[in-house]
Design a protein around this motif. Structure first.
Motif, PDB file in Angstrom:
ATOM      1  N   GLU A  81      47.653  54.363  43.195  1.00 34.79           N
ATOM      2  CA  GLU A  81      46.936  54.173  44.459  1.00 34.79           C
ATOM      3  C   GLU A  81      45.505  53.685  44.261  1.00 34.79           C
ATOM      4  O   GLU A  81      44.845  53.265  45.211  1.00 34.79           O
ATOM      5  CB  GLU A  81      46.914  55.496  45.238  1.00 34.79           C
ATOM      6  CG  GLU A  81      48.293  55.977  45.674  1.00 34.79           C
ATOM      7  CD  GLU A  81      48.275  57.394  46.231  1.00 34.79           C
ATOM      8  OE1 GLU A  81      49.157  57.716  47.051  1.00 34.79           O
ATOM      9  OE2 GLU A  81      47.368  58.175  45.847  1.00 34.79           O
ATOM     10  N   LEU A  82      45.027  53.738  43.013  1.00 36.88           N
ATOM     11  CA  LEU A  82      43.633  53.398  42.746  1.00 36.88           C
ATOM     12  C   LEU A  82      43.277  51.936  43.055  1.00 36.88           C
ATOM     13  O   LEU A  82      42.228  51.685  43.664  1.00 36.88           O
ATOM     14  CB  LEU A  82      43.286  53.732  41.294  1.00 36.88           C
ATOM     15  CG  LEU A  82      41.842  53.455  40.854  1.00 36.88           C
ATOM     16  CD1 LEU A  82      40.852  54.227  41.718  1.00 36.88           C
ATOM     17  CD2 LEU A  82      41.660  53.809  39.371  1.00 36.88           C
ATOM     18  N   PRO A  83      44.087  50.927  42.671  1.00 31.63           N
ATOM     19  CA  PRO A  83      43.702  49.540  42.952  1.00 31.63           C
ATOM     20  C   PRO A  83      43.448  49.271  44.431  1.00 31.63           C
ATOM     21  O   PRO A  83      42.467  48.618  44.795  1.00 31.63           O
ATOM     22  CB  PRO A  83      44.889  48.728  42.423  1.00 31.63           C
ATOM     23  CG  PRO A  83      45.482  49.585  41.366  1.00 31.63           C
ATOM     24  CD  PRO A  83      45.326  50.982  41.863  1.00 31.63           C
ATOM     25  N   GLU A  84      44.333  49.768  45.287  1.00 27.47           N
ATOM     26  CA  GLU A  84      44.158  49.552  46.713  1.00 27.47           C
ATOM     27  C   GLU A  84      42.910  50.257  47.229  1.00 27.47           C
ATOM     28  O   GLU A  84      42.186  49.724  48.084  1.00 27.47           O
ATOM     29  CB  GLU A  84      45.386  50.043  47.474  1.00 27.47           C
ATOM     30  CG  GLU A  84      45.325  49.756  48.966  1.00 27.47           C
ATOM     31  CD  GLU A  84      46.595  50.156  49.683  1.00 27.47           C
ATOM     32  OE1 GLU A  84      46.604  50.145  50.929  1.00 27.47           O
ATOM     33  OE2 GLU A  84      47.601  50.492  49.010  1.00 27.47           O
ATOM     34  N   TYR A  85      42.635  51.449  46.689  1.00 28.52           N
ATOM     35  CA  TYR A  85      41.438  52.176  47.104  1.00 28.52           C
ATOM     36  C   TYR A  85      40.182  51.397  46.716  1.00 28.52           C
ATOM     37  O   TYR A  85      39.237  51.276  47.505  1.00 28.52           O
ATOM     38  CB  TYR A  85      41.418  53.566  46.457  1.00 28.52           C
ATOM     39  CG  TYR A  85      40.243  54.419  46.891  1.00 28.52           C
ATOM     40  CD1 TYR A  85      40.311  55.192  48.043  1.00 28.52           C
ATOM     41  CD2 TYR A  85      39.062  54.440  46.146  1.00 28.52           C
ATOM     42  CE1 TYR A  85      39.230  55.965  48.450  1.00 28.52           C
ATOM     43  CE2 TYR A  85      37.975  55.208  46.537  1.00 28.52           C
ATOM     44  CZ  TYR A  85      38.067  55.969  47.693  1.00 28.52           C
ATOM     45  OH  TYR A  85      36.991  56.725  48.096  1.00 28.52           O
ATOM     46  N   LEU A  86      40.173  50.840  45.510  1.00 29.52           N
ATOM     47  CA  LEU A  86      39.018  50.053  45.067  1.00 29.52           C
ATOM     48  C   LEU A  86      38.857  48.790  45.893  1.00 29.52           C
ATOM     49  O   LEU A  86      37.737  48.356  46.174  1.00 29.52           O
ATOM     50  CB  LEU A  86      39.160  49.705  43.587  1.00 29.52           C
ATOM     51  CG  LEU A  86      38.992  50.863  42.589  1.00 29.52           C
ATOM     52  CD1 LEU A  86      39.313  50.395  41.176  1.00 29.52           C
ATOM     53  CD2 LEU A  86      37.588  51.429  42.656  1.00 29.52           C
TER      54      LEU A  86
END
Length: 412
Positions: A81-86
């Motif tokens: 989920e980190l890429p979308e959050y960034l």
């Protein structure tokens, strides 16, 4: 998620924020910055945070965090989920980093059993904090690593446990047949924050980065829903912790070098090699005083000793007696190896051992194990017999060897 979609997300996660993030060109400005670093050394760079936030650095940080996987922190966000959050929040995160206002979240307490009993306490940061730590670690590692001791092998690029054990073997072969083996008691839990930050400040002048590292150290620990303050230690579980531990123990390395000792250190595992037991006892006493009084750490008396290297284990290995000195897998490491085989093969569902386990990487430091080594035929004897852990037979005979790991490892 497809590989193409993953790459697209990583690219989207790092947009330039207007013109404010354009890279420095190769003209006068870049040359002046390089000249400043070269003349003033690590402590002369006051703009490290800009390097941390640089596009390629954070792209590599995201790649490594995703590759390392790991469980979520206290906020429940996963690495996937980190890429979308960034993609959505990077401009605000970048502004917090550059302004010195980024606030890490407390780490999640996780306990894992130690092979010799007891538990090892880990502190799992959120994936966002792991990403920031990784970005910081990459920049500082590049600056600091060339300054570390050649006797240090742990958590350093191009260095490994195999090299550390091989160096120990060379010392023994040269006639240094006694080992001063000292264990630092709960090292990662007892690092003095003020002393550590003093060491960092000698190498970095960027106050924003100093404040960020202090914030990571003081972020606190959440356990059973309650957050407790962090007053000492560098919690194991974050990308920055190994680098900071090497910085703390670099002072020990320099002291041992000053005294002319022959030693090998891998993280908090250190062995000094001397010619006699009497010399070993003298070195043990003086080094313990230095560790206690100067580094403010504690030596574990029950796990430290002056002994023949053949009577001790170092990074899971020991050494043979006799004229021809060889490395061998330590007995306790073999027991853990067998237990791990049982654990993995129980869920192998009929797959061959070559597919289930990477044998050379697990045991490649044993001198009689070649890079093309195959699984020991005795491994069938290590499974639990439930049927779920079937191990395909090896060798033309199709029968497990009765000689066990001894013949395969060649050194036990």
């Amino acid at each position: 998620m497809s590989e193409k979609r993953q790459k697209n997300q990583e690219q989207l996660a790092f947009p330039f924020a207007g013109g404010s993030e354009a890279p420095v060109g190769e003209g006068e400005g870049a040359e002046a910055l390089r000249a400043k670093r070269e003349t003033e050394g690590p402590a002369g760079n006051q703009r490290v945070m800009e390097e941390v936030c640089e596009r390629e650095n954070r792209r590599e940080a995201l790649k490594r965090v995703r590759a390392n996987k790991g469980s979520p922190g206290i906020d429940g966000m996963t690495v996937d989920e980190l890429p979308e959050y960034l993609e959505q929040h990077w401009p605000a995160i970048r502004e917090q980093l550059l302004s010195g206002t980024y606030e890490p979240k407390p780490v999640k307490r996780v306990e894992i059993p130690k092979p010799d009993g007891g538990v090892r306490k880990l502190g799992i940061p959120t994936v966002l904090d792991r990403f920031v730590q990784q970005a910081v670690q990459q920049v500082l590692q590049q600056q600091w690593d060339p300054t570390f001791s050649e006797h240090s092998y742990g958590f350093r690029p191009g260095r490994s446990t195999k090299q550390a054990v091989a160096q120990a073997q060379r010392y023994i072969a040269e006639g240094y047949g006694w080992c001063v083996d000292f264990d630092l008691e709960k090292f990662f839990d007892r690092v003095n924050h003020d002393k550590l930050m003093g060491q960092v400040a000698k190498r970095v002048e960027d106050r924003r980065l100093l404040k960020l590292i202090r914030a990571f150290l003081n972020a606190g620990v959440m356990e059973d829903g309650l957050v407790s303050p962090s007053v000492e230690g560098t919690p194991q579980g974050g990308p920055l912790s190994p680098l900071l531990s090497n910085l703390v123990l670099d002072e020990l390395d320099r002291e041992l070098e000053r005294r002319g000792h022959r030693f090998v250190r891998y993280a908090d595992d250190s062995n000094i090699y001397v010619r006699s037991e009497r010399a070993g006892q003298r070195v043990m006493g003086s080094v313990k005083r230095f560790i206690t009084e100067k580094l403010k750490l504690k030596v574990n008396e029950s796990k430290s000793a002056v002994a023949k290297p053949q009577e001790r284990k170092f990074l899971g290995f020991s050494f043979t007696s006799g004229k021809e000195l060889k490395r061998k897998i330590a007995p306790k490491a073999i027991d853990r190896f067998k237990e791990r085989v049982r654990e993995i093969t129980h869920k192998s569902r009929g797959r061959s051992m070559e597919k289930v386990m990477n044998w050379p990487s697990m045991c490649g430091a044993g001198e009689a194990i070649s890079a093309s080594a195959k699984p020991p035929r005795c491994c069938g004897d290590w499974t639990d017999g439930s049927g779920g852990g079937y191990v395909a037979p090896f060798g033309d005979s199709g029968r497990p060897a009765a000689s066990g790991l001894r013949n395969w490892s060649g050194g036990a």
